[in-house]
Design a protein around this motif. Structure first.
Motif, PDB file in Angstrom:
ATOM      1  N   SER A 132      -5.679  14.111  -1.109  1.00  0.00           N
ATOM      2  CA  SER A 132      -6.270  13.625  -2.354  1.00  0.00           C
ATOM      3  C   SER A 132      -6.552  14.775  -3.292  1.00  0.00           C
ATOM      4  N   VAL A 187       0.836  -1.204   0.000  1.00  0.00           N
ATOM      5  CA  VAL A 187       0.000   0.000   0.000  1.00  0.00           C
ATOM      6  C   VAL A 187       0.869   1.252   0.000  1.00  0.00           C
ATOM      7  N   GLY A 244       0.304   5.511  -5.428  1.00  0.00           N
ATOM      8  CA  GLY A 244      -0.600   6.213  -4.542  1.00  0.00           C
ATOM      9  C   GLY A 244      -1.881   6.558  -5.270  1.00  0.00           C
ATOM     10  N   GLN A 245      -2.823   7.118  -4.512  1.00  0.00           N
ATOM     11  CA  GLN A 245      -4.138   7.419  -5.067  1.00  0.00           C
ATOM     12  C   GLN A 245      -4.145   8.668  -5.936  1.00  0.00           C
ATOM     13  N   HIS A 273      -1.188  11.865   0.167  1.00  0.00           N
ATOM     14  CA  HIS A 273      -2.027  12.835   0.864  1.00  0.00           C
ATOM     15  C   HIS A 273      -1.578  14.250   0.563  1.00  0.00           C
ATOM     16  N   SER A 305       0.261   5.328   0.302  1.00  0.00           N
ATOM     17  CA  SER A 305      -0.740   6.334   0.649  1.00  0.00           C
ATOM     18  C   SER A 305      -0.249   7.716   0.253  1.00  0.00           C
ATOM     19  N   LEU A 359       3.249   2.173   3.275  1.00  0.00           N
ATOM     20  CA  LEU A 359       2.720   1.806   4.586  1.00  0.00           C
ATOM     21  C   LEU A 359       3.240   0.479   5.115  1.00  0.00           C
TER      22      LEU A 359
END
Lengths: 118, 114
Positions: free
Chosen positions: B9, B3, B106-107, B7, B5, B26
């Motif tokens: 978004s 994962v 990542g997102q 930040h 992450s 993570l």
């Protein structure tokens, strides 16, 4: 320098049909990986399938399979029994294995927007 | 899979200000992190490669002083867009890998500069 070409900007098929996305690449490297990534509307990049260049056998992952033609430098993705959730941008990517381990970067194609219609 | 992450978004900032985007691995130690920029309906464009504890390597045409990258630990890399302008508005994506793994993404962060 390596280049990756996806010649189909957009494709559209009916649910349950089979669709093939094309990808060609240019490299002088002999050891490399090829990937197909999916980017759904959420824009999260998701690995679909990976192919090591030294392997002759085509990779498969459930409904996804590739046709890897090393001499022709072609790497197409076949999606069988397509589902609505397969709607996404699909990117073909190349990564050479020479150089600093872990620092090898991905080279992406332009992407193909695939729409699965109900 | 592992994962990564990212930040925030999404972020909106005023022209002339700076904004920082974080990318964290993570559950693995990321020896290398990559930062991409993606314009609408286009592919990912690699901006820079960062290795823990060393200076980032920027791709040709990417302004080092505009896009500051720090990779201070094996689990965190940051991208700071300095003196942001509307043309810096874009979707920024990070990815991370260790020595032997594939890259995990990542997102993404949607930056809007007004």
């Amino acid at each position: 320098a390596q280049t990756v070409t996806q010649s189909q900007p957009e494709m559209s098929v009916q649910e349950a049909e089979t669709v093939t996305l094309s990808c060609t690449y240019d490299t002088s490297e002999s050891n490399y990986y090829l990937f197909w990534y999916k980017q759904p509307p959420s824009r999260q990049m998701i690995l679909v399938i990976r192919q090591e260049a030294y392997k002759q056998q085509n990779a498969t992952e459930n409904r996804f399979s590739v046709n890897f033609q090393k001499a022709a430098k072609s790497f197409s993705l076949k999606i069988s029994d397509s589902q609505l959730g397969d709607t996404a941008m699909y990117f073909c990517a190349f990564m050479k294995l020479s150089g600093i381990q872990g620092a090898q970067k991905l080279v992406f194609g332009q992407g193909t927007r695939l729409t699965i219609n109900p | 899979g592992a994962v990564v992450s990212q930040h925030p978004s999404w972020v909106i900032c005023k022209s002339g200000t700076s904004v920082k985007i974080e990318c964290r691995s993570l559950d693995f130690q990321a020896t290398t992190m990559f930062w991409y920029r993606q314009f609408p309906k286009q592919s990912l464009m690699l901006m820079a490669t960062s290795n823990e504890g060393s200076k980032a390597t920027y791709e040709q045409g990417v302004e080092k002083d505009k896009f500051l990258i720090n990779h201070a630990s094996l689990t965190l890399s940051t991208l700071t867009v300095t003196s942001a302008h509307p043309e810096d508005s874009s979707f920024y994506i990070c990815s991370a890998r260790d020595l032997y793994s594939e890259a995990f993404f990542g997102q993404g962060t949607r930056l809007t500069v007004v």
